[in-house]
Design an enzyme around this catalytic site. Sequence first.
Site, PDB file in Angstrom:
ATOM      1  N   LYS A  65      -2.920  -6.169  -8.453  1.00 51.21           N
ATOM      2  CA  LYS A  65      -4.088  -6.731  -7.767  1.00 51.21           C
ATOM      3  C   LYS A  65      -5.226  -5.728  -7.858  1.00 51.21           C
ATOM      4  O   LYS A  65      -5.018  -4.546  -7.638  1.00 51.21           O
ATOM      5  CB  LYS A  65      -3.751  -6.993  -6.281  1.00 51.21           C
ATOM      6  CG  LYS A  65      -4.932  -7.542  -5.483  1.00 51.21           C
ATOM      7  CD  LYS A  65      -4.673  -7.539  -3.974  1.00 51.21           C
ATOM      8  CE  LYS A  65      -5.309  -6.366  -3.257  1.00 51.21           C
ATOM      9  NZ  LYS A  65      -6.745  -6.489  -2.975  1.00 51.21           N
TER      10      LYS A  65
ATOM     11  N   LYS B 187       0.826  -1.210   0.000  1.00 50.15           N
ATOM     12  CA  LYS B 187       0.000   0.000   0.000  1.00 50.15           C
ATOM     13  C   LYS B 187       0.862   1.263   0.000  1.00 50.15           C
ATOM     14  O   LYS B 187       0.566   2.210  -0.710  1.00 50.15           O
ATOM     15  CB  LYS B 187      -0.977  -0.019   1.173  1.00 50.15           C
ATOM     16  CG  LYS B 187      -2.083  -1.044   0.940  1.00 50.15           C
ATOM     17  CD  LYS B 187      -3.334  -0.745   1.702  1.00 50.15           C
ATOM     18  CE  LYS B 187      -4.470  -1.582   1.100  1.00 50.15           C
ATOM     19  NZ  LYS B 187      -5.697  -1.517   1.851  1.00 50.15           N
TER      20      LYS B 187
ATOM     21  N   LYS C 254      -9.701  -1.570  -4.263  1.00 54.61           N
ATOM     22  CA  LYS C 254     -10.498  -0.345  -4.227  1.00 54.61           C
ATOM     23  C   LYS C 254      -9.605   0.875  -4.202  1.00 54.61           C
ATOM     24  O   LYS C 254      -9.893   1.889  -4.821  1.00 54.61           O
ATOM     25  CB  LYS C 254     -11.383  -0.343  -2.982  1.00 54.61           C
ATOM     26  CG  LYS C 254     -12.471  -1.377  -3.032  1.00 54.61           C
ATOM     27  CD  LYS C 254     -13.357  -1.241  -1.796  1.00 54.61           C
ATOM     28  CE  LYS C 254     -13.612  -2.577  -1.159  1.00 54.61           C
ATOM     29  NZ  LYS C 254     -12.714  -2.851  -0.027  1.00 54.61           N
TER      30      LYS C 254
HETATM   31  P1  ATP Z   1      -8.473  -1.769  -0.199  1.00 55.69           P
HETATM   32  O1  ATP Z   1      -7.793  -1.325  -1.461  1.00 55.69           O
HETATM   33  O2  ATP Z   1      -9.148  -0.638   0.541  1.00 55.69           O
HETATM   34  O3  ATP Z   1      -7.592  -2.604   0.685  1.00 55.69           O
HETATM   35  P2  ATP Z   1      -9.584  -4.129  -1.357  1.00 55.69           P
HETATM   36  O4  ATP Z   1     -10.114  -3.956  -2.716  1.00 55.69           O
HETATM   37  O5  ATP Z   1      -8.231  -4.734  -1.189  1.00 55.69           O
HETATM   38  O6  ATP Z   1      -9.671  -2.691  -0.667  1.00 55.69           O
HETATM   39  P3  ATP Z   1     -10.578  -5.341   1.054  1.00 55.69           P
HETATM   40  O7  ATP Z   1     -11.805  -4.809   1.698  1.00 55.69           O
HETATM   41  O8  ATP Z   1      -9.261  -4.971   1.611  1.00 55.69           O
HETATM   42  O9  ATP Z   1     -10.641  -4.945  -0.506  1.00 55.69           O
HETATM   43  O10 ATP Z   1     -10.675  -6.911   0.984  1.00 55.69           O
HETATM   44  C1  ATP Z   1     -11.911  -7.607   1.153  1.00 55.69           C
HETATM   45  C2  ATP Z   1     -11.706  -9.051   0.750  1.00 55.69           C
HETATM   46  O11 ATP Z   1     -11.550  -9.121  -0.670  1.00 55.69           O
HETATM   47  C3  ATP Z   1     -10.453  -9.697   1.348  1.00 55.69           C
HETATM   48  O12 ATP Z   1     -10.765 -11.024   1.699  1.00 55.69           O
HETATM   49  C4  ATP Z   1      -9.461  -9.673   0.223  1.00 55.69           C
HETATM   50  O13 ATP Z   1      -8.525 -10.725   0.316  1.00 55.69           O
HETATM   51  C5  ATP Z   1     -10.372  -9.855  -0.974  1.00 55.69           C
HETATM   52  N1  ATP Z   1      -9.779  -9.252  -2.181  1.00 55.69           N
HETATM   53  C6  ATP Z   1      -9.505  -7.940  -2.356  1.00 55.69           C
HETATM   54  N2  ATP Z   1      -8.985  -7.735  -3.574  1.00 55.69           N
HETATM   55  C7  ATP Z   1      -8.909  -8.955  -4.182  1.00 55.69           C
HETATM   56  C8  ATP Z   1      -8.452  -9.401  -5.466  1.00 55.69           C
HETATM   57  N3  ATP Z   1      -7.992  -8.556  -6.365  1.00 55.69           N
HETATM   58  N4  ATP Z   1      -8.534 -10.736  -5.741  1.00 55.69           N
HETATM   59  C9  ATP Z   1      -9.018 -11.615  -4.834  1.00 55.69           C
HETATM   60  N5  ATP Z   1      -9.471 -11.258  -3.603  1.00 55.69           N
HETATM   61  C10 ATP Z   1      -9.420  -9.944  -3.278  1.00 55.69           C
HETATM   62 MG    MG Z   2      -7.352  -4.710   0.768  1.00 56.81          MG
END
Ligand code: ATP
Ligand code: MG
Length: 322
Positions: free
Chosen positions: A190, A110, A193
């Site tokens: 990856k 991050k 969000k």
């Molecule tokens: P942020 O960028 O704020 O961290 P994020 O998109 O990574 O948001 P999270 O809320 O952190 O989403 O993760 C929620 C769930 O979704 C977690 O179990 C995480 O492992 C899964 N996840 C997030 N992004 C991916 C991805 N690209 N592929 C598979 N699983 C994902």
């Molecule tokens: Mg995340």
Amino acid sequence: MRILSGIQPSGRLHIGNYFGAMQPAIKLQDEGDAYYFIADYHSLTSVHDGKALRSYVRDVAIDFMACGLDPDKCVLFRQSDVPEHCELSWILSTVTPMGLLERCHSYKDKIANGISPSHGLFAYPVLMAADILMYDSDVVPVGRDQKQHVEVTRDIAIKMNETFGAGLLKLPNPRISETTAVVPGLDGRKMSKSYDNTIPLFEEPGPLKKKIMGIKTDSTPVEEPKAVEGSNILALYKLVASQADYDTMVADHLKGGVGYGDFKKRLLQAMTDYFAPFRARREEIVADKGYVEKVLAEGAEKARSVARKTMARVRDAVGLGA
Ligand code: ATP
Ligand code: MG
């Protein structure tokens, strides 16, 4: 079996969230005692706009239910409705070695991607450990990016049990679906969000088309064969297309003569078809005034009654209170 999973309300939910965590969690609601929460304390590490945060929280609840989460089968709650999470997090942090957190990839990723390195972001795995340990969770369905955090949770639980008494906290196990462990974003990183590279689950047709047509590809000419390995389009298509359609696209990559624009159009169609039923369900939920609030209020009550019990046990073991 106690199942626990959380999603941050840090933006619109995307297909990485769906395939990595939500779909597995929805399947598991039939197999055990499931607690799913909207991690608003966590998302304070990236969202500093109260109005936006509240609206994201509501959207996560709606989207999760539109995708199949059934509040009659599991407990859906907002993390900040259970402030015990913060209290447990502090207690856990007092036995958590710094080195354990310094090794966490997610923090480093991050920071490398431009998120400001606050203490909250650094301490995130400790709050996540509190989220999991609070509910004596056995199974935690997550994407691969969160695997290390579940391992950290186990290490913290072991340390707590060594320090304050065997069996105080239960050791959880991550559940990662290998086929959907890391869904790539539009730019190949990856999908996240906070990286502005997502395909939101409920994107409108116009912007969805624009996003899919904008997926990064190499400059192989139309007539030449295209690389299958590392293709973002194929990785995304695999999630939403039938096996036969996927095989056809692979064959078209290998033989050449089909351009990336064509592959993207197929991806757009498959994506639209796959999520159409969820979209319809979403509209019903939104139209039902007060429904989301009611679900979250009931969820908060159920979650909090478990959390209070855990905290009584932990406070007693560590020596807080009378
Ligand atoms: P942020 O960028 O704020 O961290 P994020 O998109 O990574 O948001 P999270 O809320 O952190 O989403 O993760 C929620 C769930 O979704 C977690 O179990 C995480 O492992 C899964 N996840 C997030 N992004 C991916 C991805 N690209 N592929 C598979 N699983 C994902
Ligand atoms: Mg995340």
